[in-house]
Design a protein around this motif. Structure first.
Motif, short mmCIF file in Angstrom:
data_model
loop_
_atom_site.label_atom_id
_atom_site.label_comp_id
_atom_site.label_asym_id
_atom_site.label_seq_id
_atom_site.Cartn_x
_atom_site.Cartn_y
_atom_site.Cartn_z
N VAL A 134 -58.59 85.54 -16.32
CA VAL A 134 -59.51 85.62 -17.45
C VAL A 134 -60.62 84.57 -17.29
N THR A 135 -60.23 83.40 -16.82
CA THR A 135 -61.19 82.31 -16.65
C THR A 135 -62.32 82.70 -15.72
N TRP A 136 -62.00 83.29 -14.59
CA TRP A 136 -63.02 83.71 -13.62
C TRP A 136 -64.00 84.68 -14.27
N GLN A 137 -63.50 85.63 -15.03
CA GLN A 137 -64.36 86.66 -15.63
C GLN A 137 -65.23 86.10 -16.75
N CYS A 138 -64.78 85.04 -17.42
CA CYS A 138 -65.51 84.54 -18.60
C CYS A 138 -66.45 83.37 -18.32
N HIS A 139 -66.15 82.56 -17.32
CA HIS A 139 -66.93 81.33 -17.14
C HIS A 139 -68.32 81.57 -16.58
N GLY A 140 -68.65 82.79 -16.23
CA GLY A 140 -70.01 83.09 -15.82
C GLY A 140 -70.92 83.46 -16.97
N ASP A 141 -70.39 83.45 -18.19
CA ASP A 141 -71.18 83.85 -19.35
C ASP A 141 -72.15 82.74 -19.76
N PRO A 142 -73.41 83.06 -20.10
CA PRO A 142 -74.38 82.02 -20.44
C PRO A 142 -74.07 81.26 -21.71
N MET A 143 -73.22 81.82 -22.59
CA MET A 143 -72.86 81.09 -23.81
C MET A 143 -71.99 79.88 -23.53
N MET A 144 -71.55 79.73 -22.29
CA MET A 144 -70.77 78.54 -21.93
C MET A 144 -71.58 77.27 -22.16
N TRP A 145 -72.91 77.35 -22.05
CA TRP A 145 -73.72 76.15 -22.27
C TRP A 145 -73.63 75.70 -23.73
N ILE A 146 -73.70 76.64 -24.66
CA ILE A 146 -73.56 76.28 -26.07
C ILE A 146 -72.14 75.80 -26.35
N ALA A 147 -71.17 76.44 -25.71
CA ALA A 147 -69.78 76.01 -25.87
C ALA A 147 -69.61 74.57 -25.39
N GLY A 148 -70.31 74.21 -24.32
CA GLY A 148 -70.21 72.85 -23.82
C GLY A 148 -70.75 71.82 -24.81
N VAL A 149 -71.83 72.17 -25.50
CA VAL A 149 -72.38 71.25 -26.52
C VAL A 149 -71.41 71.14 -27.69
N ARG A 150 -70.80 72.26 -28.08
CA ARG A 150 -69.78 72.21 -29.13
C ARG A 150 -68.65 71.28 -28.74
N ALA A 151 -68.24 71.35 -27.47
CA ALA A 151 -67.17 70.48 -27.00
C ALA A 151 -67.57 69.01 -27.13
N LEU A 152 -68.82 68.67 -26.83
CA LEU A 152 -69.27 67.29 -26.97
C LEU A 152 -69.16 66.82 -28.42
N TYR A 153 -69.60 67.67 -29.35
CA TYR A 153 -69.49 67.33 -30.77
C TYR A 153 -68.03 67.08 -31.15
N LEU A 154 -67.15 67.95 -30.69
CA LEU A 154 -65.74 67.84 -31.05
C LEU A 154 -65.11 66.62 -30.41
N GLN A 155 -65.37 66.41 -29.13
CA GLN A 155 -64.77 65.28 -28.41
C GLN A 155 -65.17 63.95 -29.02
N ALA A 156 -66.39 63.86 -29.56
CA ALA A 156 -66.88 62.59 -30.11
C ALA A 156 -66.14 62.17 -31.37
N LEU A 157 -65.35 63.05 -31.94
CA LEU A 157 -64.62 62.72 -33.17
C LEU A 157 -63.34 61.94 -32.91
N HIS A 158 -62.99 61.73 -31.65
CA HIS A 158 -61.84 60.87 -31.35
C HIS A 158 -62.39 59.48 -31.06
N PRO A 159 -62.12 58.49 -31.93
CA PRO A 159 -62.77 57.18 -31.79
C PRO A 159 -62.58 56.52 -30.43
N ARG A 160 -61.39 56.60 -29.85
CA ARG A 160 -61.19 55.94 -28.55
C ARG A 160 -61.85 56.73 -27.41
N ALA A 161 -61.80 58.05 -27.48
CA ALA A 161 -62.41 58.86 -26.43
C ALA A 161 -63.92 58.62 -26.36
N VAL A 162 -64.58 58.63 -27.51
CA VAL A 162 -66.03 58.44 -27.51
C VAL A 162 -66.39 57.00 -27.17
#
Length: 329
Positions: free
Chosen positions: A50-78
Motif C-alpha cells: 500500500v505504501t508504494w502505491q500511495c507515497h507517489g501522491d502529491p498530497m504527501m507534501w501537505i501531509a508532511g506539513v501536518r506532521a510538522l504541526y503535530l510533532q511540534a506538540l511534544h515539548p521534548r521532541a520539538v
C-alpha cells in the motif's frame, strides 16, 4: 522534525494505473518479495505494498506539513529540533531532506534504504537536548521521542491521503500502518513496540495526549509555518501559494491539536472539501512531470522494476475486492 526528531528532513482524479498489482504482504518489510535476490530489488516495500502505491501522491507534501504541526506538540521532541538545528534558516532544505528520506525508504533499493537508516541513527546518537520542564539533558534518540515522531508522521500521511480522496479500505489502511513499522526500525525502534494497525495508532494518541502542549517552541514552529522567510521577490508567491496550503495542513489536524495551539480552524466539512479540491488539482498535473522533481525516486524505481510498478491509488481501488475478501485481510 520530519521523519525523525532531528534527522534529515521530514479519490477523485488519481492517475490511472496499470491495473491490479500483486497482493500486499503485511508486516515490517512487507514489500520485499520472496526470491527478490534473483530479479530487480523491490526495496523494503515493493510494488505490492500500500505504501508504494500511495507515497507517489502529491498530497504527501501537505501531509508532511501536518506532521510538522503535530510533532511540534511534544515539548521534548520539538526542543530536540530547536537545539540541534536552525530550522528557520534551512527550513526548505530540511523539508526536501525529509522528502528524500521518505522517498529513499519507499522506492529505493534495500541497500539505499538501509544506508539512509544507518545515517539517521548515527546522527541521532551524537545529539542531545535540554528538557524544557526539568532542565535535564536527554538523548534525541530516546525511543519515546522516536515513536512520537513516527506515529505523528504515519497518522498525517494516512489521514491526508484518505481525506483528500484516496480510497483505502479499512484493511488497506491497517496494512499501511503495519508496513511502515519498517520505517520505524530504520530510525532505531523495535517494530514490536510500534502500532501495527489504525486501532493501535489511535490508542497510542489517546495515551500520549496528556504529555502534549503548545509551549514556546511549538508556537515558534506554528509562526514559522504560517510565514516562512523567503527572499523579498518571493513573498507574493509565498502568500498566494504556501499560506493556503499550510493553513489546509493546520486545518486537517485533530480538534484537540487546534485547542492546544489556541488557534481556530475552519469547520471540518470545509477542510475536507478543500482537501479534496486540492487533491484533484494537484493530481491533474501529469505524474511523469511531478515525479521529475528532485530526487526522482519514483522514476528510478520504475526503471528498475519495470512499468508495471507505476504507483497509483487506482491499483489499490481496483484490487480491493480481491485483497480484502474474508480470510485475506
Amino acid at each position: 522534525m520530519g521523519n525523525t526528531a532531528t534527522g534529515p528532513d521530514p479519490g477523485p482524479g488519481p492517475d490511472p494505473g496499470p491495473g491490479p498489482g500483486p497482493e500486499p504482504r503485511t508486516g515490517p518489510g512487507a514489500g520485499t518479495a520472496p526470491g527478490a535476490g534473483t530479479g530487480p530489488d523491490p526495496g523494503l516495500y515493493g510494488p505490492g505494498s500500500v505504501t508504494w502505491q500511495c507515497h507517489g501522491d502529491p498530497m504527501m507534501w501537505i501531509a508532511g506539513v501536518r506532521a510538522l504541526y503535530l510533532q511540534a506538540l511534544h515539548p521534548r521532541a520539538v526542543r530536540g529540533v530547536r537545539e540541534n538545528s536552525d530550522f528557520r534558516r534551512d527550513a526548505w532544505g530540511r523539508l526536501l531532506r525529509t522528502a528524500d528520506f521518505v522517498g529513499t525508504l519507499t522506492y529505493g533499493t534495500t541497500e539505499a534504504a538501509e544506508h539512509a537508516g544507518r545515517r539517521v541513527r548515527a546522527i541521532h546518537r551524537r545529539l542531545s537536548a535540554t528538557d524544557p520542564a526539568t532542565g535535564r539533558t536527554f538523548p534525541v534518540d530516546d525511543p519515546e521521542l522516536l515513536l512520537w515522531i513516527h506515529c505523528a508522521q504515519i497518522d498525517s500521511f494516512l489521514h491526508v491521503l484518505r481525506r483528500s480522496g484516496i480510497t483505502l479500505t479499512t484493511a488497506q489502511a491497517d496494512r499501511y500502518v503495519d508496513e511502515n513499522r519498517v520505517n520505524a526500525r530504520l530510525v532505531g525502534l523495535d517494530p514490536a513496540d510500534v502500532p501495527a494497525d489504525t486501532a493501535g495508532l489511535a490508542a497510542y494518541f489517546d495515551k500520549v495526549r496528556p504529555e502534549l502542549a503548545a509551549g514556546p517552541d511549538a508556537l515558534a514552529v506554528d509562526d514559522f509555518l504560517r510565514g516562512p522567510p523567503v527572499p523579498a521577490l518571493l513573498v507574493p508567491g509565498r502568500n498566494l501559494l504556501w499560506r493556503p496550503l499550510a493553513g489546509l495542513a493546520y486545518g486537517s489536524l485533530p480538534g484537540w491539536a487546534h485547542q492546544l495551539y489556541g488557534r481556530p480552524a475552519p469547520a471540518p466539512r470545509s477542510v475536507t472539501r478543500r482537501l479534496r479540491l486540492t487533491g484533484r488539482v494537484l493530481r491533474s498535473i501529469p505524474a511523469g512531470l511531478r515525479w521529475k522533481l528532485p530526487p526522482g525516486h519514483i522514476l528510478k524505481a520504475m526503471r528498475r522494476m519495470g512499468p508495471g510498478s507505476r504507483p497509483s491509488p487506482y491499483t489499490l481501488r481496483t484490487s480491493a475486492a480481491i485483497l480484502d475478501r474474508p480470510g485475506r485481510a
